[in-house]
Design a protein around this motif. Structure first.
Motif, PDB file in Angstrom:
ATOM      1  N   ILE A 697      72.300  20.058 -73.531  1.00 48.17           N
ATOM      2  CA  ILE A 697      72.680  18.758 -72.970  1.00 48.17           C
ATOM      3  C   ILE A 697      72.598  18.789 -71.443  1.00 48.17           C
ATOM      4  O   ILE A 697      73.253  19.607 -70.793  1.00 48.17           O
ATOM      5  N   LEU A 705      74.794  20.760 -68.839  1.00 50.17           N
ATOM      6  CA  LEU A 705      76.205  20.799 -69.270  1.00 50.17           C
ATOM      7  C   LEU A 705      76.453  21.910 -70.289  1.00 50.17           C
ATOM      8  O   LEU A 705      77.526  22.487 -70.339  1.00 50.17           O
ATOM      9  N   SER A 706      75.458  22.165 -71.124  1.00 51.73           N
ATOM     10  CA  SER A 706      75.623  23.222 -72.134  1.00 51.73           C
ATOM     11  C   SER A 706      75.058  24.511 -71.563  1.00 51.73           C
ATOM     12  O   SER A 706      74.088  25.057 -72.076  1.00 51.73           O
ATOM     13  N   TYR A 709      77.679  29.927 -73.605  1.00 52.37           N
ATOM     14  CA  TYR A 709      78.153  29.908 -74.996  1.00 52.37           C
ATOM     15  C   TYR A 709      79.506  29.198 -75.139  1.00 52.37           C
ATOM     16  O   TYR A 709      79.950  28.938 -76.244  1.00 52.37           O
ATOM     17  N   MET A 710      80.148  28.910 -74.040  1.00 52.07           N
ATOM     18  CA  MET A 710      81.364  28.099 -74.130  1.00 52.07           C
ATOM     19  C   MET A 710      81.020  26.687 -74.594  1.00 52.07           C
ATOM     20  O   MET A 710      81.857  25.994 -75.180  1.00 52.07           O
ATOM     21  N   ASP A 711      79.790  26.259 -74.321  1.00 49.60           N
ATOM     22  CA  ASP A 711      79.420  24.880 -74.626  1.00 49.60           C
ATOM     23  C   ASP A 711      78.160  24.732 -75.462  1.00 49.60           C
ATOM     24  O   ASP A 711      77.871  23.637 -75.935  1.00 49.60           O
ATOM     25  N   TYR A 712      77.396  25.795 -75.597  1.00 50.88           N
ATOM     26  CA  TYR A 712      76.191  25.726 -76.438  1.00 50.88           C
ATOM     27  C   TYR A 712      76.512  26.429 -77.751  1.00 50.88           C
ATOM     28  O   TYR A 712      76.829  27.621 -77.758  1.00 50.88           O
ATOM     29  N   THR A 713      76.452  25.694 -78.840  1.00 51.40           N
ATOM     30  CA  THR A 713      76.936  26.231 -80.115  1.00 51.40           C
ATOM     31  C   THR A 713      75.833  26.973 -80.850  1.00 51.40           C
ATOM     32  O   THR A 713      74.926  26.365 -81.405  1.00 51.40           O
ATOM     33  N   ALA A 777      82.245  15.750 -84.514  1.00 46.48           N
ATOM     34  CA  ALA A 777      82.574  14.600 -83.664  1.00 46.48           C
ATOM     35  C   ALA A 777      81.622  13.441 -83.940  1.00 46.48           C
ATOM     36  O   ALA A 777      82.042  12.278 -84.018  1.00 46.48           O
TER      37      ALA A 777
END
Lengths: 798, 264
Positions: A697, A705-706, A709-713, A777
């Motif tokens: 993202i 933004l991603s 690994y905190m935000d890229y799954t 989500a």
């Protein structure tokens, strides 16, 4: 003796060193006097570089040199070349802007290299980089496709109007429009193929070395294709002839396409090593990988199918925007064209297809091939569209597929989009998959899930892909600037053991095992007397590397051809030794026999004679037993099959749980069933990741933004259900092994099966389509907005 | 990471002295947050003070309270027989933190002192009405958390142990961030003879908080149905690329019901 030939699930011999920490990866290699490079990257998506003050950084402890864009201009370095040229509809070539190894004047994405600090330690380099004073002036940035093609959007490259790299089409627009004008019904679907970040386990590393005595350069690098890197970097960027440049790609911890390309860091360390007369190493950290490794996918498409009353497909019309990122990566232009649009027939006999692709520059990391490369995008589009057609016509989705399948007796089958499929049996892979997945028992399982408050869904995908890349003349005519043959050298040693030199490169595929099995099969040499060598341009002939599921169908075929030569020469030697006619010599099970007699010689007898040619037909035959073959495939190979996903959605949270996944693939001849199963499992895990979790993202200004690994799954093991993997194989008709390749099928076939299952699970909510990834989500929002939830106006979620 | 001095004091007094005397010093407990932060150069302490030689580990039960040494690791809490029997919600919570490697290094005291708004333990401490013991005083849970990454701890103050009253029933339910696996919404519910406490982590911009409306309803009727109609406003809740504030507000209701169902 244990059977270790073709068809045996031989355990991977390379795993002993990988699992015991004995692998030799690029970062494990250190050279005397080695320096470390830290690359200062742009934190701006798009900006002019107004000034760079390197004084403080250059004076910092341990710093040997700081390089900026002006230095590479002064040195006359070339830009990073693109390996494929696409032409616009009007016949003009694509826009191909300069891609400097260090940004010159402007930065065009977050992560673009701005300066390189080279120091005695990594820590020194990093500390000094913080002292660089860089001033920028921000420019308007574009990050996503729809914004980038809007009138008045910021331009990534001066002179590239509207950010369009190329506007390409396949098929006849007037013919397709005629089909649509007279069709019984048209079904249309807008869809997005989400952008992914590859995430090989091993980050990229490059170590440049320069031998002051010989004047030779060596680059150690995490590459899937060392010869390609030597060619691109040597000929186009650094202007070093092949004989002075060695490229070594040792053990490599995964690539998935992202390590095909020639990257700036490779050129930087090699060039710097020559300038500084000392080895220079660069090792990416994980966050750096997110903004410097080529990303994957990122398409926005509109697909329309014209159908008749019975649901037969009459014509397919598609427009696609494909994100190239800020610069053209090595094979980027080919991905949304010849690896995508040519696959749009899929497994169906759609007679007319038209596809228009606009490739678009944006202020993002370059996008290139990622496991499947174009074929997952084509398969996803087609298999989602087929499900929507089923939904809107009321025709059963399995029946709709069956009635449009290319029949088993139709091969070779010429599609309307250039490819000719050689073999396949889509009815059988479908039939077996339906049985293995207990398709008929699904409604009972759905009812049972409903009692537990869960929405259960099942989804199917029937697919074909084109791999075994590729016939050189064909790809050349389509714009490839490289040949895509493969090479193998079979060196039979004096006592009959064998070393294979292959131009392919193993970075997780298990070539050291599979390729040895080919030798066991053809030459009858024991498994433990066979060595596979790859990844070093100083050792192996010029090969093209590993990607596009090509190593077995192309590289393996080259091995077969080379072994044919070994046998042919061996027969001549055997005929001489046994005083028989060459035509009477047969070779089987490591032994040359005079037909119809008990006279025989082993391969070892022959190889010994070849290297100790005392009694030898020296007038007619050279000594030695060492043969090389280059194999250029006659066609692509066409693996295909059927994937079925079964899952449950928790309506309270929207979260998807994968329950079952069934794959039945046709990969042609299987050499090692265990390795094939592992390849399919890995591919399916990546496909499930794309379908349910992974999303690169950027915000609208071009910030990633991603970015970690905190935000890229990434999918974890416990996100993946037990996978039912089987093969139902038809043989490739044009290569000597009959193999089609298995590396990408999992990632190609699975995403639409998963999304079709999600849409099926939500069928009571009026959902027609949703874009990947299907996160909790997103599904919760869709459920909330759906008419049956009582929360929203009646509208289909798109 | 940047260079720093490393100290490993052998006594609590020495540790307090180093940390109090040096504003640039950072305490190192399990390091599962601090080390990654240092590696990314997001913090530049002059000195890192390792607390692992202070003897602050161990789990004891006495008079209706479980006392956990501040340096006790998640894995030890998850597998402790007394905790599993008496505060099963806490054992379960500890088993959900990070991954195996994190659970064998990370400590309860370290997590509480950091007060990450998406960390798990703050919800247990708050819902259980526990007490933080430090080198100099005791702090009630209700006074300890003061907004994200902020606690009542003073410069140099070290948590030595955590007292947790044993409830009649307890449960923790966690809705994970799919990427980081931190809590998007984590709900700890504890039923005591004199009432119910329910704390929520991961959701609020102010960090962990008690949901008093739910507590009141559950104190009257400890069942999921009792809170089924309670709507949590999205105002003040976090929103990010993984979950909007509206989704979090919704999940607070769903996850709380599940926590109560698990406990009841």
């Amino acid at each position: 003796m244990v059977f270790q030939g073709i068809g045996a699930s031989v355990r991977r011999k390379e795993d002993v060193r990988f699992l015991s920490g004995k692998g030799n990866y690029t970062d494990d290699i250190n050279r005397p006097g080695q320096l470390y490079a830290y690359i200062q990257r742009s934190d701006r998506p798009h900006a002019t570089i107004d000034s760079i003050d390197i004084a403080a950084a250059s004076a910092a402890p341990g710093v040997v040199k700081v390089f900026v864009g002006a230095d590479i201009v002064e040195a006359g370095l070339g830009g990073i070349p693109c390996g494929w040229q696409i032409h616009n509809q009007d016949g003009s070539p694509m826009a191909e802007p300069m891609h400097p190894v260090i940004a010159v004047g402007k930065v065009r994405h977050v992560g673009d290299p701005v300066a390189v600090v080279i120091a005695e330690t990594r820590q020194d380099a990093k500390n000094a980089a913080e002292l660089l004073e860089i001033t920028y002036t921000d420019l308007p940035a574009v990050a996503n496709l729809t914004d980038a093609v809007k009138p008045g959007a910021g331009e990534v490259h001066d002179g590239v109007a509207g950010n369009i790299c190329y506007d390409w089409a396949i098929g006849d627009k007037s013919v397709i429009d005629g089909v649509f004008a007279s069709a019984h019904k048209v079904v249309k679907l807008d869809l997005i193929n989400n952008r992914l970040i590859p995430n090989a386990m091993e980050p990229r590393v490059a170590l440049g070395d320069f031998d002051t005595s010989s004047g030779d350069w060596t680059l150690y690098t995490t590459s899937q294709n060392p010869h390609v890197i030597r060619l691109l970097m040597g000929a186009f960027v650094l202007h070093i002839p092949e004989n002075k440049l060695r490229v070594v790609a040792p053990d490599v911890g995964g690539g998935f396409g992202s390590k095909i390309y020639h990257y700036a860091e490779e050129a930087i360390v090699t060039w710097a090593a020559g300038k500084l007369r000392r080895p220079v190493k660069w090792t990416a950290d994980r966050s750096e990988s997110f903004m410097s490794d080529a990303h994957g996918r990122d398409h926005v498409s509109t697909a329309e199918m014209a159908i008749d009353k019975e649901g037969h497909f009459l014509g397919l019309r598609i427009t696609t925007l494909a994100n190239m990122g800020a610069y053209l990566s090595t094979f980027a232009p080919a991905v949304p064209t010849y690896l995508y649009a040519t696959l749009l027939a899929g497994v169906y006999k759609t007679p007319v297809i038209y596809c228009n692709v606009k490739a678009v520059f944006t202020n993002t990391v370059p996008v290139d091939a990622y496991r499947g490369a174009g074929r997952p995008e084509a398969t996803y589009l087609l298999e989602r569209l087929v499900d929507v057609i089923a939904m809107e016509t009321g025709i059963d989705k399995v029946e709709l597929r069956r009635k449009n399948f290319i029949g088993v007796d139709a091969f070779p089958y010429q599609t309307p989009v250039a490819l000719q499929y050689d073999s396949g049996d889509y009815q059988t892979t479908l039939k077996v998959a339906l049985k293995n997945a207990d398709w008929d028992g699904f409604e009972a399982r759905r009812a049972e899930a409903k009692k537990r408050g869960k929405l259960r869904g099942i989804g199917i995908s029937t697919y074909v892909e084109a791999c075994g890349i590729a016939p050189s003349a064909v790809v050349g005519s389509l714009g490839a600037r490289a040949g895509l043959y493969e090479v193998a050298e079979i060196r039979v040693h004096p006592t009959g053991s064998v070393t294979v030199f292959t131009g392919t490169h193993s970075h997780g595929q298990g070539h050291e095992t599979t390729f040895a099995q080919l030798v066991v099969d053809q030459l009858g040499v024991p498994f433990d007397q066979i060595e596979i060598v790859h990844g070093d341009t100083a050792k192996i002939p010029f090969g093209m590397g590993t990607y596009g599921s090509r190593s077995l169908p192309v590289g393996g075929s080259a091995m077969v051809k080379a072994m044919d030569k070994v046998i042919a020469k061996g027969k001549k030697i055997a005929a001489h030794l046994m005083e028989a006619a060459v035509e009477d010599i047969e070779f089987k099970d490591n032994t040359f026999t005079v037909a119809g007699t008990d006279k025989s010689k082993t391969l070892t007898d022959i190889s010994l004679a070849a290297y100790v040619p005392h009694n030898y037909p020296i007038e007619e035959l050279e000594p030695g037993l060492d043969e090389t073959a280059f194999y250029d495939p006659k066609n692509f190979t066409f693996p295909g099959g059927c994937h079925i996903a079964e899952l449950e959605v928790d309506p309270e949270t929207g979260v998807v749980e994968m329950i079952n996944f069934t794959a039945v693939d046709d990969v042609g001849r299987v050499i090692n069933p265990m390795i094939v199963e592992g390849q399919v499992q890995g591919g399916v895990a990546q496909g499930i990741g794309q379908a349910l979790m992974e999303a690169c993202i950027y915000d609208s200004s071009g910030q990633l933004l991603s970015g970690s690994y905190m935000d890229y799954t990434m999918p974890r093991a416990n996100d993946i259900p037990n996978l039912s993997v089987a093969t139902e194989n038809t043989m490739c008709t044009h290569n000597p092994l009959g193999s089609k390749g298995c590396g990408e099928v999992g990632a190609i076939g699975s995403p639409p099966a998963v999304i079709n299952a999600v849409v099926d699970a939500l069928k009571d909510y009026g959902v027609r389509h949703l874009d990947m990834p299907a996160t909790g989500a997103k599904l919760w929002s869709i459920i909330q907005a759906a008419p049956s939830s009582g929360n929203a106006p009646a509208m289909a979620a798109e | 990471m940047y260079d720093f001095a490393y100290q490993k004091p052998g006594s609590l007094a020495d540790a307090v002295k180093v940390l109090s005397g040096d504003m640039e010093a950072k305490a190192l407990a399990g390091g599962q947050t601090l080390i990654p932060v240092l590696k990314q150069r997001l913090n530049k302490p002059a000195t890192v003070v390792d607390l692992s030689a202070l003897g602050l580990t161990g789990i004891t039960v006495s008079g209706g309270v479980i006392t956990i040494g501040a340096m006790t690791r998640h894995a030890d809490i998850a597998s402790n027989a007394d905790i599993k029997a008496k505060i099963p919600g806490l054992a379960h919570q500890a088993s959900l933190i990070g991954d195996e490697a994190v659970r064998h290094r990370g400590t309860m005291g370290g997590s509480l002192a950091n007060n990450d708004p998406a960390a798990c333990y703050p919800s247990a401490l708050l819902a259980l009405g526990g007490t933080i013991k430090t080198d100099r005083r005791t702090i009630a849970a209700d006074d300890f958390f003061q907004g994200m990454f902020t606690t009542a701890l003073e410069q140099g103050e070290i948590i030595t142990s955590i007292d947790l009253p044993i409830p009649e029933k307890s449960a923790y339910e966690k809705f994970r961030n799919p990427a980081s696996r931190y809590a998007i919404v984590g709900v700890f519910v504890a039923k005591f003879a004199n009432g119910v406490r329910l704390a929520i982590t991961g959701a609020s911009q102010d960090g962990v908080f008690r949901h008093t409306e739910m507590e009141k309803a559950l104190s009257a009727n400890f069942s999921p149905d009792a809170i089924a109609g309670i709507v949590t406003p999205a105002d003040g809740l976090n929103g990010d690329i993984h979950a909007s504030s509206e989704y979090r507000a919704h999940l607070i209701g769903v996850i709380s019901k599940r926590a109560v169902a698990k406990a009841a």
